[in-house]
Design a protein around this motif. Structure first.
Motif, short mmCIF file in Angstrom:
data_model
loop_
_atom_site.label_atom_id
_atom_site.label_comp_id
_atom_site.label_asym_id
_atom_site.label_seq_id
_atom_site.Cartn_x
_atom_site.Cartn_y
_atom_site.Cartn_z
N LEU A 151 0.78 -1.47 -0.09
CA LEU A 151 0.24 -0.03 0.35
C LEU A 151 1.55 1.19 0.12
O LEU A 151 1.43 1.15 0.43
N ALA A 152 0.39 2.30 -1.03
CA ALA A 152 1.16 3.28 -1.38
C ALA A 152 0.04 4.51 -1.36
O ALA A 152 -1.08 4.27 -2.49
N SER A 153 0.70 5.99 -1.11
CA SER A 153 -0.04 7.25 -1.12
C SER A 153 1.03 7.81 -1.91
O SER A 153 1.64 8.75 -1.62
N PRO A 154 1.11 7.88 -4.02
CA PRO A 154 2.21 8.39 -4.15
C PRO A 154 2.38 9.95 -3.90
O PRO A 154 1.08 10.78 -3.83
N GLY A 155 2.96 10.81 -3.16
CA GLY A 155 3.62 12.16 -3.26
C GLY A 155 3.42 12.04 -1.40
O GLY A 155 3.76 13.44 -1.28
N GLY A 156 2.69 11.08 -0.70
CA GLY A 156 2.46 10.88 0.46
C GLY A 156 3.03 10.16 1.55
O GLY A 156 4.24 9.87 1.54
N ILE A 157 2.04 9.58 2.53
CA ILE A 157 3.06 8.05 2.82
C ILE A 157 3.39 7.05 2.37
O ILE A 157 3.02 6.61 1.05
N GLY A 158 4.35 6.99 2.19
CA GLY A 158 5.52 5.83 1.87
C GLY A 158 5.11 4.57 2.18
O GLY A 158 3.84 3.78 2.40
N PRO A 159 5.14 3.80 0.83
CA PRO A 159 4.97 2.20 1.28
C PRO A 159 5.01 1.50 2.28
O PRO A 159 5.73 1.38 3.34
N PRO A 214 9.94 19.03 8.98
CA PRO A 214 11.05 19.41 9.74
C PRO A 214 11.81 19.88 11.30
O PRO A 214 12.55 20.28 12.21
N GLN A 215 10.79 19.39 12.49
CA GLN A 215 10.97 19.58 13.10
C GLN A 215 10.82 17.73 14.24
O GLN A 215 10.69 17.87 15.25
N GLY A 216 11.03 17.07 13.51
CA GLY A 216 10.85 15.37 13.46
C GLY A 216 10.46 14.13 13.15
O GLY A 216 10.30 14.63 11.59
N SER A 217 9.81 13.40 13.37
CA SER A 217 9.52 12.45 12.57
C SER A 217 8.24 11.46 13.01
O SER A 217 8.04 11.75 14.10
N ALA A 218 7.78 10.51 12.27
CA ALA A 218 6.79 10.12 13.29
C ALA A 218 6.55 8.53 12.23
O ALA A 218 6.50 8.45 10.95
N VAL A 274 -3.64 13.26 7.21
CA VAL A 274 -2.36 14.31 7.31
C VAL A 274 -1.63 13.90 8.19
O VAL A 274 -2.45 14.06 9.74
N VAL A 275 -0.53 14.45 7.83
CA VAL A 275 0.95 14.08 9.08
C VAL A 275 1.48 15.23 9.16
O VAL A 275 1.93 15.67 7.84
N ARG A 276 1.70 15.81 10.13
CA ARG A 276 1.38 17.64 10.73
C ARG A 276 2.41 17.32 11.13
O ARG A 276 2.37 16.93 12.20
N ALA A 311 3.43 17.67 6.76
CA ALA A 311 4.25 16.81 5.80
C ALA A 311 4.00 15.62 4.64
O ALA A 311 5.05 15.21 3.59
N ALA A 312 2.90 15.01 5.08
CA ALA A 312 2.69 14.23 4.39
C ALA A 312 0.92 13.66 4.31
O ALA A 312 0.53 14.28 5.28
N ARG A 313 0.40 13.02 3.24
CA ARG A 313 -0.84 13.53 2.98
C ARG A 313 -1.37 11.50 2.63
O ARG A 313 -0.25 11.51 2.20
N GLY A 314 -2.28 11.02 2.82
CA GLY A 314 -2.83 9.56 2.35
C GLY A 314 -3.87 9.46 1.71
O GLY A 314 -5.02 9.89 1.90
N ALA A 315 -4.13 8.21 1.41
CA ALA A 315 -5.05 7.88 0.28
C ALA A 315 -6.32 8.60 -0.48
O ALA A 315 -7.03 9.60 -0.38
#
Length: 356
Positions: free
Chosen positions: A198-206, A240-244, A330-332, A338-342
């Motif tokens: 499962l992957a969201s192109p341009g957003g959440i990785g596989p 820029p302020q961390g990761s998730a 959305v991941v903020r 930072a990324a969005r999914g679906a």
């Protein structure tokens, strides 16, 4: 069942056609020839074929072949032809390895012979008799139609220039020879298990996910399915302020269409509705603090793929899906997206289906 040598499975059928116009209203007479020393499995196949012919309106008789008749196709057909006279002759013979059978149709008046091959590879041994009986009757109908058309052409006055045989008439037996996968299914319920990406192109990785499905197929071309995907890897999103890390799973109720369910390699198309769950675990740099959040969203899905019947009651399935969610996750990091999914998410899956 013994496969040490080729033997006649259903023997020979003799179709006697009345010559007088007055007899044209009577049912066609069929003589079913039983091979010498037939074992119980052959006798059962003969009973099934006889029942199909009676249901089609034939007047069926059973004749025991001579003890001296050979078991090979040609000698058996020649021996039966001496008793059949000018009637059409039909025989079904099993190959020595038990993986195929041949249907012979001979017209003694024109000496025209039609041979049709029935492939039984992948069928369970205890069901070979039943599958051969069903496919033999289908081929009988197609072959007798072709033989009748040929006889009518030979009896009609020859035109100045005889047209070549039509492609449609040549394709009739070939279409009848296609393996009937749905005829070999013994249940409308199936369990599917496999994996997907499962992957969201341009957003959440596989993410690699477990894929599990429960199938209900009440009729050949339509199928209902409960699908679940999840319990997989968690892709990481950096900001820029961390990761998730992001965990994703979803469930769907799907309706699928299989336009050609009789094919061994058959396409399938599906649509579904359900729910998507996304959980995010954040890790922030000082002075920020990482948080955990989760969200449910409505999900809609459309997919396409192919199924391949590998052995009886077992299929392998390759599918591609597009899934959209509302509201989409959305991941903020603080106020930075930072990324969005679906939007949409794409899923490719490979799985095995076992029919109960």
């Amino acid at each position: 069942m013994r496969f040490a040598r080729a033997q006649a499975l259903a023997g020979a059928l003799t179709l006697l056609c009345a010559a007088s116009p007055a007899a044209s209203g009577e049912p066609a007479r069929v003589v079913l020839v039983r091979p010498a020393a037939a074992d119980p499995s052959i006798a059962e196949a003969l009973i099934r074929i006889r029942g199909e012919l009676v249901a089609d309106g034939f007047d069926v008789e059973v004749l025991d072949a001579a003890q001296s008749a050979a078991s090979a196709p040609r000698p058996t057909m020649d021996d039966a032809g001496q008793q059949a006279g000018s009637a059409a002759l039909i025989g079904l013979f099993l190959a020595p390895d038990g993986q195929a059978a041949e249907l012979w149709v001979v017209d003694p008046r024109t000496h025209e012979t039609l041979v049709r091959r029935i492939d039984t590879r992948g069928e369970a041994r205890e069901h070979i008799v039943e599958v051969l009986a069903v496919r033999a009757v289908e081929l009988l109908r197609a072959s007798l139609l072709e033989l009748l058309m040929s006889s009518q052409r030979s009896a009609a006055p020859a035109p100045a220039a005889a047209p070549p045989p039509s492609k449609a008439s040549q394709q009739v037996p070939r279409q009848a020879e296609r393996p009937r996968v749905h005829a070999s299914r013994r249940s409308t319920w199936g369990v599917e298990l496999g994996g997907g990406l499962l992957a969201s192109p341009g957003g959440i990785g596989p993410a690699l996910l477990l894929v599990a499905r429960l199938r209900f197929a009440p009729i050949g071309p339509l199928e209902a399915r409960l699908s679940f995907a999840g319990l997989g890897t968690a892709p990481r999103v950096a900001g820029p302020q961390g990761s998730a890390t992001v965990q994703q799973r979803f469930g769907l109720v799907e309706l699928a269409a299989l336009p050609w369910p009789e094919l061994r390699l058959r396409p399938r198309f599906s649509v579904g509705l359900g729910a998507l769950h996304v959980a995010v675990d954040g890790e922030a740099s000082w002075p920020y603090r990482g948080v955990h959040s989760a969200q449910w969203a409505f999900a809609a899905d459309a997919g396409a793929g192919v199924e391949l019947g590998i052995v009886r009651r077992l299929d392998v399935v390759l599918e591609a899906h597009a899934l959209v969610a509302h509201p989409y996750p959305v991941v903020r990091f603080v106020e930075t997206e930072a990324a969005r999914g679906a939007r949409p998410a794409l899923l490719g899956s490979l799985s095995l289906v076992g029919w109960l």
